[in-house]
Design an enzyme around this catalytic site. Structure first.
Site, mmCIF file in Angstrom:
data_model
loop_
_atom_site.group_PDB
_atom_site.id
_atom_site.type_symbol
_atom_site.label_atom_id
_atom_site.label_comp_id
_atom_site.label_asym_id
_atom_site.label_seq_id
_atom_site.Cartn_x
_atom_site.Cartn_y
_atom_site.Cartn_z
ATOM 1 N N LYS A 1 -3.785 8.745 -4.954
ATOM 2 C CA LYS A 1 -2.534 8.086 -4.566
ATOM 3 C C LYS A 1 -1.747 7.799 -5.843
ATOM 4 O O LYS A 1 -2.337 7.390 -6.856
ATOM 5 C CB LYS A 1 -2.871 6.790 -3.831
ATOM 6 C CG LYS A 1 -1.672 6.043 -3.267
ATOM 7 C CD LYS A 1 -2.124 4.811 -2.477
ATOM 8 C CE LYS A 1 -0.997 4.061 -1.828
ATOM 9 N NZ LYS A 1 -1.454 2.905 -1.038
ATOM 10 N N SER B 1 0.429 2.709 3.561
ATOM 11 C CA SER B 1 1.218 3.356 2.545
ATOM 12 C C SER B 1 0.549 4.571 1.904
ATOM 13 O O SER B 1 1.223 5.327 1.201
ATOM 14 C CB SER B 1 1.548 2.342 1.444
ATOM 15 O OG SER B 1 0.361 1.890 0.822
ATOM 16 N N SER C 1 -3.479 -0.072 4.318
ATOM 17 C CA SER C 1 -2.934 1.221 3.877
ATOM 18 C C SER C 1 -3.930 2.353 3.681
ATOM 19 O O SER C 1 -3.514 3.483 3.405
ATOM 20 C CB SER C 1 -2.133 1.039 2.600
ATOM 21 O OG SER C 1 -0.884 0.503 2.926
HETATM 22 N N1 GLN Z 1 1.809 -2.348 5.860
HETATM 23 C C1 GLN Z 1 1.393 -3.371 4.946
HETATM 24 C C2 GLN Z 1 2.528 -3.756 4.040
HETATM 25 O O1 GLN Z 1 3.530 -3.158 4.133
HETATM 26 C C3 GLN Z 1 0.190 -2.938 4.154
HETATM 27 C C4 GLN Z 1 0.497 -2.047 3.024
HETATM 28 C C5 GLN Z 1 -0.705 -1.757 2.169
HETATM 29 O O2 GLN Z 1 -1.841 -1.939 2.611
HETATM 30 N N2 GLN Z 1 -0.453 -1.347 0.949
HETATM 31 O O3 GLN Z 1 2.417 -4.639 3.259
#
Ligand code: GLN
Length: 483
Positions: free
Chosen positions: A76, A151, A175
């Site tokens: 990532k 994400s 994410s």
């Molecule tokens: N959807 C969550 C957020 O927007 C989690 C994102 C993540 O785990 N990086 O914060």
């Protein structure tokens, strides 16, 4: 060759059926051919990959072995990679070449893994759809009109499309697990502190945790083995021995106590997903597990608490991107204030700006007690709920997401609608617990995930349950058409 799992690749390399260089070339060609449809990579590191693959082949020829030696992966794009762009999906870091490798990157490279590239992601890991990336949205290989989740959506789409067998991700509120669920993968968020955060660009430091995305639990065990461990450079890393995760896969599930929280099945959950979750419960019962209804009474407060704590930490972590210390700098600033304002205004996208504003507000004098402190208290209540539940059961099971992957753009005008999709995943981050999502079926051709949560440092238990489930189901073997 592109269909092989990490475990199969390790056997193929050990048996000299193919070399890492051959495999790497096949996958790089596949990425060049198919990724334009998906947009799952921000950078493809062809040269690095071929150098690492050749080096791995030499190490094997010299008698070395290891499940990751010569195995192709991707990171990532928030794991720092020395000399290679590490963009965090943001214009702010579009031209940032990290001066060092993140611990996770260095550990996997030392184990002989081959880095094919850096995967697309929501900007600064904020999102659940991979639509907030400066490099454009990622498409779901199961249906190119739908999001892959976020994400870590680039890692998920790439692995689901068989561009490579496994990739790293990070999970602050879901994410890893959420994109795994929406693309038919297995994804594991480890216990907070199990995987080093050093060199992982921070979103919300008390919640962020790196982990593996792969097609099977067996492969997650292999990748996690290479990622986990104490790191003195990360002050929240925990000095606990790392068990042999692959050895944990084969335990019997006879007598395993599974708790299913009654709050998980309230309105908001797609009834078709509820049915698939009940089916996976039945499959585990057949393997000897005993199922019990439990309660997580404070779950309803999790989203509001998370969406105060995560932005609060983000507003602090992202203050370093000011055009001076790090990141994009605007053209011709009038003065210092103008430089800060325009560099941040032009460098960050709308979702990141929204989070910074919410976070700075929640931390400001006069509001701290009302928002931030209250959210931290809720966090403790949520942790206490889990501790009470784990006195009665070994594993908690439920859906990973309330809905299957939505259409690209469907939730763009309503950020809160997207936040609600995190309802099942964020509690594990607030409590610091490990969680895993695995394939559980399909709704209208779109994958659905079942989530397992375990007590601290019981990643092996999660992998064991998932592996036994996968030996008796075939959802995880389904391939998206066209890939
Ligand atoms: N959807 C969550 C957020 O927007 C989690 C994102 C993540 O785990 N990086 O914060």
């Amino acid at each position: 060759m592109h269909q092989l799992t990490l475990a199969e690749i390790a056997r193929g390399l050990a048996d000299k059926k193919f070399s890492s260089e051959e495999l790497t070339k096949v996958l790089l060609a596949r990425i060049a051919q198919l990724d334009p449809q998906l947009n799952s990579f921000i950078s493809v590191t062809e040269e690095l990959a071929l150098t690492q693959a050749k080096a791995a082949d030499v190490r094997r020829a010299n008698g070395e072995s290891g499940a990751l030696l010569g195995a192709p992966i991707a990171h990532k794009d928030l794991f720092c990679t020395q000399g290679i762009r590490t963009s965090c999906g943001s214009k702010m870091l579009d031209n940032f070449k990290a001066p060092y490798d993140a611990t996770v990157v260095a550990k996997l490279a030392a184990a002989g893994a081959v880095t094919l590239g850096k995967t697309n992601m929501d900007e600064f890991a904020m999102g659940s759809a991979n639509e907030s990336s400066y490099y454009g949205a990622v498409k779901n290989p199961w249906n190119l009109e739908h999001v892959p989740g976020g994400s870590s959506g680039g890692s998920a789409a790439a692995v689901a499309a068989r561009l490579l067998p496994a990739a790293t991700g990070t999970d602050t509120g879901g994410s890893i697990r959420q994109p795994a669920a929406l693309t038919n993968l297995t994804g594991l968020k480890p216990t907070y502190g199990r995987v080093s955060r050093w060199g992982m660009i921070a979103y919300a430091s008390s919640l962020d945790q790196g982990g593996p995305l792969a097609r099977t639990a067996e492969d997650c065990a292999i990748l996690l083995q290479g990622m986990a461990g104490f790191d003195p450079q990360d002050s929240t890393s925990i000095d606990e021995p790392v068990p042999d995760y692959s050895a944990s896969l084969n335990g019997s599930l006879q007598g395993l106590r599974i708790g299913v929280p009654k709050e998980y099945f309230s309105a908001g959950l797609d009834p078709r997903i509820a049915e698939l979750i009940h089916n996976s419960v039945k499959a585990l019962e057949k393997l000897g597990a005993v199922v019990k209804e439990i309660s997580l009474p404070n779950m309803q407060h999790a989203i509001p608490a998370y969406y105060v704590i995560a932005p609060a930490e983000a507003s602090s972590n992202l203050s370093r991107f000011d055009g001076v210390r790090f990141g994009y700098r605007c053209e011709n600033p009038k003065d210092l204030t103008d430089l800060y304002k325009r560099s941040r205004g032009e460098g960050f996208g709308p979702e990141v700006q929204r989070r910074i504003m919410v976070g700075a507000y929640a931390l400001s004098a006069g509001y701290y007690d009302a928002y931030y402190l209250k959210a931290q208290k809720i966090r403790r209540l949520i942790k206490n709920d889990f501790m009470a539940a784990f006195n009665e059961v070994d594993i908690i099971l439920g859906p990973t997401t309330p809905n299957p992957a939505w259409k690209l753009g469907a939730k763009n005008s309503d950020p809160v609608a997207a936040y609600l999709e995190d309802v099942y995943t964020i509690t594990a981050n607030l409590a610091g617990l490990p969680g895993l999502s695995m394939p559980a079926g399909f709704v209208e051709g779109l994958p659905v995930g079942v989530q397992l949560l375990a007590p601290y440092f019981q990643e092996g238990r999660l992998l064991n349950v998932a592996h036994q489930y996968q030996l008796n189901t075939d959802w995880h073997t389904r391939t998206p058409t066209g890939f």
